[in-house]
Design an enzyme around this catalytic site. Structure first.
Site, PDB file in Angstrom:
ATOM      1  N   HIS A 116       0.804  -1.222   0.000  1.00  0.00           N
ATOM      2  CA  HIS A 116       0.000   0.000   0.000  1.00  0.00           C
ATOM      3  C   HIS A 116       0.843   1.281   0.000  1.00  0.00           C
ATOM      4  O   HIS A 116       1.982   1.305   0.468  1.00  0.00           O
ATOM      5  CB  HIS A 116      -0.923   0.018   1.239  1.00  0.00           C
ATOM      6  CG  HIS A 116      -0.160   0.015   2.524  1.00  0.00           C
ATOM      7  ND1 HIS A 116       0.168   1.153   3.194  1.00  0.00           N
ATOM      8  CD2 HIS A 116       0.365  -1.016   3.228  1.00  0.00           C
ATOM      9  CE1 HIS A 116       0.853   0.844   4.276  1.00  0.00           C
ATOM     10  NE2 HIS A 116       0.988  -0.475   4.315  1.00  0.00           N
ATOM     11  N   HIS A 175      11.052  -0.209 -13.299  1.00  0.00           N
ATOM     12  CA  HIS A 175      10.811  -1.632 -13.558  1.00  0.00           C
ATOM     13  C   HIS A 175      10.936  -2.368 -12.224  1.00  0.00           C
ATOM     14  O   HIS A 175      11.993  -2.326 -11.586  1.00  0.00           O
ATOM     15  CB  HIS A 175      11.853  -2.148 -14.563  1.00  0.00           C
ATOM     16  CG  HIS A 175      11.761  -3.623 -14.835  1.00  0.00           C
ATOM     17  ND1 HIS A 175      12.626  -4.259 -15.700  1.00  0.00           N
ATOM     18  CD2 HIS A 175      10.923  -4.586 -14.389  1.00  0.00           C
ATOM     19  CE1 HIS A 175      12.323  -5.549 -15.761  1.00  0.00           C
ATOM     20  NE2 HIS A 175      11.291  -5.779 -14.955  1.00  0.00           N
TER      21      HIS A 175
END
Ligand SMILES: Cc1cc2nc3c(=O)[nH]c(=O)nc-3n(C[C@H](O)[C@H](O)[C@H](O)COP(=O)(O)OP(=O)(O)OC[C@H]3O[C@@H](n4cnc5c(N)ncnc54)[C@H](O)[C@@H]3O)c2cc1C
Length: 762
Positions: free
Chosen positions: A156, A165
């Protein structure tokens, strides 16, 4: 995970399933035809898309399964079909993806695998791909053109920058930030609230426990910064402005920056200073001796206590104590049998944190200084006191106009700066025989600069060369018996694939003497430099008189067979105490001429290096010729033989054995030679700098300025006098630290007045 969050997760799964992309017959184009493109195509087709076209710029990068590939936009950007069906950039290299996104004028689409779990409150930018099994938890924001790879877990409140990436199975805990263009490697773990800067590389399996500054490479558990580099992408930026631009980022500029940052922070009224750091090599804050160019398994030429002054020595030792496990692991990985022997020999001292007498691997210091500068810069960046840009490129020219310097780089970029600090180290290597750095022929391997591009690469190539003739042992010639010469001898013997293929090692040096390695503590106490001491009574003396006395004392040490390692401190202290008697003109003479002459006779090296020579002597595989390199000539057999001027007879001679590998360790060129770097030529031609009589340094004032706001720090300060102290050799870390502090104080005085803000000059 506690009960509440588990509960929440179950609910989320239900909600998330609603987010999965419904199959619809949309058309899409893919830019990139490699392996990554295959995965994206699979996701898209699974989601009901029809891939109408695939583009690629590099034929070599195309996957065999990619069919009907058309040339990308690079070839002909005007005629590329920018408009049409949306595009996904399927290019794995972050900087390239960013570049392509910059020049494509197309609409971009996302690709999200149906098995990915994405919280409804998470946001995902255009062009981003999320692969099978990835999890993205609530309130996380993912930027544009990001790759969230297979089974990556992003908890979160994460913020993932554009072009980043996150590799397969990487796990980012809550509140993590990943900056633009950064790559988090396979299986890496990032603990909560850690901020990873932009264009960083986090190695596979790394455990990141603390914030990572921009452009860093971090590996290991716990994660350590091993490199700081600027991505090629930055080269596409337009001209950059700064208050101070550092040309070169070795230890001279690093120590200047460190001290300058302390001063900036201490000022009452603060102002943001913009700093540009430029290096022609893709690594920052370690320089040639302490970075990748020297590899991981070469050592200091002195013991640690003679290398670093306090308080830096104590700080470095503390750092060594905290980091020794991974440092020793890396040394063992990079080095061979001799490196392992070094570790075994000193295991007890390392275990007991007794580092002072050790000739530690130079790279240890490079890691330390790199980490230290990065931390400080990040610290001051967060406080809003500095802006820093790292620029990769070689500065070729410099031009002053309207109180600003324009630096022109080999990659056509320009940098504007109020102040410039030239911190480019020593003069480049004096090339022997031919001008190329590496020359490989059928029966000859010639190395002009063993640290260019990197020692490791040069050794690999030598390994390849000796491997071509497994049934024939070859002979090596090292020209120059200085610390680098011995270092090469050591490393060739450390790499078993090379050592086993070498028959004889030949060293050629004018004096025919090796740097001294063994300190005789008992006899050292009995040695007195009588000639220098006698001068203490004299009222007026000259630089020449001091030098002559030093030579007599050195001759006496030779007569009683006491080497330079045992006398260097004693003689240096004795002549050092006499320099105060010289007037300004004589002190300058000492700085430009005699200091270096004495220094040449005080050359020392590490015991582990001389042990290698002793071993080779016992095996009758080592010879040392006193002479000067003349030429190498091809013989009838196609092999080369060495021609040299014999020091004793003054006659030209030919060495009896053929030579197959030659390594040039003669040292640096000087400012009178025609092939000095373009930057120096231009600076001299424009009158910005003037070589002094040392021939290896430029004339500067007490602010270390060659001309207004063009400062010099490091070895090019040779031949100057500061604060009544002559400097003839600015290679020792203690001297570099001292002069870096002098310079940073002057820079502080320039930007701030009585700790208060001055008007921004630009
Ligand atoms: C191989 C080697 C081993 C050494 N070992 C020891 C030792 O054991 N103990 C000791 O006390 N001293 C040692 N020294 C000497 C001393 O430590 C160095 O001289 C010192 O590191 C100098 O630091 P520097 O930052 O001035 O230069 P460097 O470390 O040379 O850094 C200068 C930087 O400038 C960059 N640069 C150069 N020209 C340009 C340009 N035009 N544009 C952009 N960038 C540029 C280079 O890429 C480099 O990174 C060694 C030196 C060398 C070369």
């Amino acid at each position: 995970m506690d009960y509440n969050s588990q509960h929440q997760q179950i609910n989320l799964n239900t909600v998330m399933s609603k987010m999965k992309i419904t199959k619809e017959s949309n058309k899409i184009r893919i830019y990139g035809a490699g392996g990554h493109s295959q995965v994206i195509r699979e996701v898209l087709e699974n989601n009901g898309y029809e891939v109408t076209e695939t583009f690629d710029d590099k034929p070599s990068g195309r996957h065999y399964a990619s069919k009907n590939v058309t040339s990308g936009a690079r070839e002909n950007i005007e005629n590329f079909p920018h408009e049409g069906h949306p595009v996904i950039i399927a290019v794995g290299i972050n900087a390239e993806r960013a570049e392509i996104a910059g020049f494509l004028k197309s609409e971009f689409e996302k690709a999200i695998h149906e098995s990915a779990i994405i919280a409804p409150t998470a946001k995902i930018g255009e062009g981003t791909v999320v692969f099978a099994g990835a999890i993205i938890q609530p309130n996380t924001v993912i930027g544009k053109h990001v790759i969230i790879n297979t089974a990556a877990s992003i908890d979160h409140d994460n913020v993932i920058g554009d072009y980043a990436h996150v590799s397969p199975k990487a796990a980012l805990c809550g509140h993590v930030e990943v900056g633009e263009g950064s790559h988090v490697g396979v299986g890496a773990v990032v603990i909560p609230k850690v901020k990873i800067g932009k264009w960083c590389t986090i190695g596979a399996g790394t455990v990141v426990l603390k914030d990572v500054p921009d452009y860093s490479t971090v590996v290991g558990n716990p994660g350590k910064i091993i490199k700081t580099k600027s991505p090629e992408l930055q080269l596409n930026n337009t001209s950059m402005q700064s208050d101070v631009a550092f040309i070169g980022s070795g230890i001279s500029s690093s120590f200047t920056i460190l001290h300058f940052l302390d001063l900036i922070e201490n000022n009452k009224e603060q102002r943001k200073i913009r700093i540009n750091i430029i290096d022609k090599y893709h690594e920052f804050h370690s320089g040639i001796p302490y970075g990748s160019r020297s590899g991981f398994s070469v050592h200091l030429i002195t013991s640690l206590k003679n290398f670093l002054p306090e308080p830096e020595l104590g700080k470095f030792i503390k750092w060594l104590n905290n980091n020794k496990n991974w440092l020793i692991d890396e040394l063992k990985k990079d080095g061979g049998a001799l490196s392992l022997d070094w570790v075994t020999t000193h295991a007890k001292k390392i275990e007991n944190n007794e580092w002072e007498d050790l000739f530690v691997p130079r790279r240890f210091f490079g890691w330390y200084i790199n980490e230290k500068v990065n931390k400080r810069l990040e610290d001051l960046k967060i406080k809003g006191l500095v802006d820093v840009e790292y620029i990769h490129g070689e500065v070729k020219d410099i031009e002053k106009k309207d109180n600003k310097y324009t630096l022109s780089l080999d990659n056509k970029k320009t940098i504007l700066s109020e102040k410039v600090v030239l911190a480019v180290g020593s003069m480049p290597v004096n090339r022997l025989w031919k001008n190329e750095i590496l020359i490989e022929e059928d029966k000859l391997f010639f190395v002009n600069d063993p640290y260019n591009p990197e020692l490791g690469e040069v050794l690999t190539k030598i390994g390849g060369f000796v491997g071509k003739t497994p049934d024939k042992k070859l002979n090596v010639l090292i020209v120059g018996a200085n610390a680098s010469g011995l270092e090469m001898l050591y490393k060739l013997n450390d790499v078993v694939e090379i050592e086993s293929q070498i028959d004889k090692f030949v060293l050629l040096s004018t004096q025919g003497l090796l740097p001294d390695a063994v300190i005789n503590e008992k006899r050292k106490k009995e040695y007195t430099p009588f000639n220098l001491q006698a001068l203490a009574k004299e009222e007026t003396i000259t630089a020449k008189i001091i030098a002559e006395a030093a030579f007599k004392d050195l001759d006496y040490a030779d007569q009683i067979a006491l080497g330079a390692a045992s006398t260097v401190d004693i003689i240096s202290k004795a002549f050092g105490s006499l320099l105060g008697k010289l007037d300004a003109e004589e002190l300058k003479k000492f700085a430009c001429l005699y200091g270096n002459e004495i220094g040449r006779r005080q050359r020392c090296a590490g015991f582990h290096y001389s042990k290698t020579v002793d071993g080779l002597k016992e095996e009758k595989r080592f010879s040392h010729i006193a002479g000067r390199f003349n030429d190498i000539k091809k013989t009838d057999t196609g092999e080369y033989s060495l021609e040299y001027l014999d020091t004793d007879s003054g006659k030209n001679k030919i060495h009896e054995d053929p030579i197959h590998i030659i390594i040039n360790c003669v040292g640096s060129t000087n400012l009178t030679k025609p092939n000095i770097p373009d930057l120096f030529k231009n600076m001299i031609d424009k009158g910005y700098t003037k070589p002094n009589e040392s021939k290896i340094g430029f004339e500067v004032n007490e602010s270390l300025e060659a001309s207004d706001n063009l400062h010099i720090v490091g070895p090019l300060l040779a031949g100057n006098v500061f604060d009544g102290k002559a400097v003839w050799h600015v290679e020792h870390c203690g001297r570099i630290i001292w002069l870096s502090e002098v310079l940073s104080n002057k820079m502080n005085e320039y930007f701030f007045e009585n700790n208060k803000l001055k008007k921004r000059p630009i």
